[in-house]
Scaffold this motif. Structure first.
Motif, PDB file in Angstrom:
ATOM      1  N   ASN A   1      25.027 -20.518  -6.869  1.00 24.92           N
ATOM      2  CA  ASN A   1      25.127 -21.433  -5.740  1.00 24.92           C
ATOM      3  C   ASN A   1      23.901 -22.340  -5.668  1.00 24.92           C
ATOM      4  O   ASN A   1      24.015 -23.551  -5.442  1.00 24.92           O
ATOM      5  CB  ASN A   1      25.285 -20.618  -4.445  1.00 24.92           C
TER       6      ASN A   1
ATOM      7  N   ASN B   1      31.825 -22.637  10.336  1.00 22.19           N
ATOM      8  CA  ASN B   1      30.860 -22.056   9.405  1.00 22.19           C
ATOM      9  C   ASN B   1      29.920 -21.053  10.055  1.00 22.19           C
ATOM     10  O   ASN B   1      29.285 -20.258   9.370  1.00 22.19           O
ATOM     11  CB  ASN B   1      30.028 -23.163   8.742  1.00 22.19           C
ATOM     12  N   GLN B   2      29.806 -21.120  11.383  1.00 22.82           N
ATOM     13  CA  GLN B   2      28.894 -20.198  12.065  1.00 22.82           C
ATOM     14  C   GLN B   2      29.480 -18.792  12.162  1.00 22.82           C
ATOM     15  O   GLN B   2      28.757 -17.832  12.403  1.00 22.82           O
ATOM     16  CB  GLN B   2      28.555 -20.715  13.479  1.00 22.82           C
ATOM     17  N   VAL B   3      30.805 -18.668  12.002  1.00 23.87           N
ATOM     18  CA  VAL B   3      31.433 -17.354  12.119  1.00 23.87           C
ATOM     19  C   VAL B   3      30.989 -16.462  10.964  1.00 23.87           C
ATOM     20  O   VAL B   3      31.061 -16.848   9.797  1.00 23.87           O
ATOM     21  CB  VAL B   3      32.975 -17.489  12.118  1.00 23.87           C
ATOM     22  N   ASN B   4      30.525 -15.283  11.305  1.00 26.24           N
ATOM     23  CA  ASN B   4      30.151 -14.322  10.282  1.00 26.24           C
ATOM     24  C   ASN B   4      31.423 -13.811   9.596  1.00 26.24           C
ATOM     25  O   ASN B   4      32.319 -13.289  10.251  1.00 26.24           O
ATOM     26  CB  ASN B   4      29.391 -13.165  10.939  1.00 26.24           C
ATOM     27  N   PRO B   5      31.496 -13.976   8.264  1.00 27.49           N
ATOM     28  CA  PRO B   5      32.697 -13.566   7.537  1.00 27.49           C
ATOM     29  C   PRO B   5      33.098 -12.114   7.820  1.00 27.49           C
ATOM     30  O   PRO B   5      34.276 -11.776   7.800  1.00 27.49           O
ATOM     31  CB  PRO B   5      32.300 -13.733   6.068  1.00 27.49           C
TER      32      PRO B   5
ATOM     33  N   ASN C   1      34.644 -22.165   5.783  1.00 32.27           N
ATOM     34  CA  ASN C   1      33.667 -21.075   5.689  1.00 32.27           C
ATOM     35  C   ASN C   1      33.857 -20.260   4.398  1.00 32.27           C
ATOM     36  O   ASN C   1      34.848 -19.545   4.238  1.00 32.27           O
ATOM     37  CB  ASN C   1      33.891 -20.204   6.932  1.00 32.27           C
ATOM     38  N   THR C   2      32.903 -20.375   3.468  1.00 35.29           N
ATOM     39  CA  THR C   2      33.056 -19.743   2.150  1.00 35.29           C
ATOM     40  C   THR C   2      33.265 -18.238   2.241  1.00 35.29           C
ATOM     41  O   THR C   2      34.190 -17.689   1.646  1.00 35.29           O
ATOM     42  CB  THR C   2      31.796 -19.996   1.284  1.00 35.29           C
TER      43      THR C   2
END
Lengths: 325, 325
Positions: free
Chosen positions: B226, B61-65, B97-98
């Motif tokens: 959200n 989840n920390q990865v920037n999309p 990761n959304t």
């Protein structure tokens, strides 16, 4: 006059509060016939503590706030706020048109030096711990800038510091905890807050964490904040309704529900949205409390109590001093 | 691999679903050691219906999309979505990761003709009546334009029309019912929707009305959506926790709570957020389901069931046909 139910809710609330506070006096602004029809003058000592400011003009929720200043200066809403400006009242409590109330506040009371826009600040219960959490803005302004969020953070921080007598923990409401989440406005505000010395900045908070006692102050745009408090109250009400449906289905359920009634009462005393009614319009040079329009007498009483607390604290003075230093 | 708990939630959910659906087959994408450690191969018939796509790369989840496409093409998330693109899978379900999932969906599956951006569509329970309500966008895109809201309205309308076999009632999520409320984006969308023939447009809805059965489809910006679903789930969880606290305080409370246990179970079966987990990423040429990252096995099962329903309905084809006509 304001709110979905007008004097039929506000006047019983005033009567109940009069019985609880000996030194409080009320000035009721509104339509003469409507106010006098509903007031029950059973206790003459109470009636001595009520004055009236009669006006025929009433500003309902359909009125566009942008037109309110020009066309509705003699409305009960404007006259009530104006009594705070001219010192006749120490605070104004209204369940009326939110936008018009904010407009009247900005126009008549003016914002404190260093504050461009007021914010509406709500108090949320911590469900998993003692205490509460201040959430702002819950609807004074939609489309807040990063600078607005920083102003809200500073105002909320000053109030929480006064209430808790310690450095408050502050979070930003966001759709995720990760640094890349949220709008550019939120990210910019986060960057500034993370270097602030006055505040214990704890980062992004997701809505579910609002009730967990993680933060003393949570800051957000007025649209998101309004959605948050209305969703929360809506879910609580919906669960209550659903429980009553199940509990009322048959005699056995009714009996069982009766046995747990005291436990339910305790639950309700923690989460009942009425008890948390009354958003403080902070940042103005005067005390202004916005009650939810759809509240009951209990909720309007909570809004009046909020006003009393702010009079005792001298809230605008506290915030003004904080911004001056 | 995705979500807060990874294979320890997703694999038990897969096992439970395999036991419920005879014709379903799974391809599990992820780290070999993690997947095989958790899988319990007690039923050999089930294992025949599981294939693997092993990869060492995992996108948390920390990865920037924004970096996901360039740097993480071999992540389990991208490989899983790519199986929908190349036809090896009929749908992809992920708790990962959304932002990266939406990015992978747009990049690999592409949006359907006439649709600029996909939306995440959630199903909310009606608490005061039978049925449910589709809410979109719940987080695929923040800062939606009026045109985006109209696209969401059309997509939600097509899905609801298919589900209900009648013209759906559609509302716009807003902070008040009055015409002057909300952002310019919402007001512009409202103007267009009020002249639409395909849809029964019922105007602005406040969050509390989402659960009241007033609308079949409710449209909003991804940030507001959200916040809405996370606040709802958070309040339900907080009330549950508070009730357990009260119910567990002493023997008398425990006994009383036991008597109402069946009633509580009924309440939970209506409102348990896990049962409504699994947002559909609509508008893509392929089926993609986003599970909440924090869900349990029951919740992940609900997300898989959502995928099965969409495969049966041929959802992308339905939406594509709707936009083509």
């Amino acid at each position: 006059m304001g709110g979905d139910f007008g004097p039929s809710v506000t006047i019983p609330a005033v009567m109940a509060i009069l019985a609880q506070y000996d030194e409080l006096r009320f000035i009721l602004a509104g339509n003469e016939a409507s106010l006098l029809r509903i007031q029950q003058l059973d206790d003459p000592r109470q009636s001595e503590r009520i004055e009236y400011l009669f006006t025929e003009e009433y500003l309902d929720n359909q009125v566009n706030p942008l037109h309110a200043i020009r066309r509705h200066r003699n409305s009960s809403l404007f006259l009530a706020v104006d009594m705070v400006r001219n010192g006749r009242a120490d605070a104004c409590v209204s369940a009326g048109n939110t936008g018009a109330l904010i407009m009247a506040g900005r126009h008549l009371l003016r914002t404190l030096p260093g504050i461009e826009r007021p914010a509406m600040m709500a108090t949320l219960p911590n469900l998993q711990a003692q205490g509460s959490c201040l959430l702002l803005d819950v609807g004074a302004h939609i489309n807040s800038s990063a600078q607005d969020l920083l102003t809200y953070a500073r105002m909320g921080g000053i109030v929480a510091q006064y209430q808790l007598q310690r450095k408050p923990r502050l979070g930003l409401l966001n759709i995720g905890a990760e640094v890349h989440k949220g709008t550019e406005v939120i990210k910019t505000a986060a960057q500034v807050l993370s270097t602030s010395a006055d505040i214990d900045y704890i980062g992004y908070l997701e809505p579910a964490e609002l009730f967990a006692g993680k933060a003393d102050v949570v800051v957000c745009d007025g649209f998101a904040g309004n959605i948050t408090i209305k969703t929360s109250a809506g879910v609580v009400r919906a669960i209550e309704a659903l429980w009553l449906q199940i509990a009322g289905r048959n005699l056995i359920n009714r009996g069982r529900a009766l046995l747990t009634a005291s436990m339910f009462k305790e639950l309700q005393q923690t989460i009942n949205p009425s008890l948390f009614n009354g958003a403080s319009v902070v940042g103005l040079d005067g005390i202004l409390i916005k009650s939810h329009g759809n509240t009951d007498s209990e909720g309007f009483q909570a809004a009046i109590r909020q006003a009393v607390q702010e009079i005792d604290a001298g809230l605008p003075g506290l915030i003004g001093a904080g911004f001056a230093s």
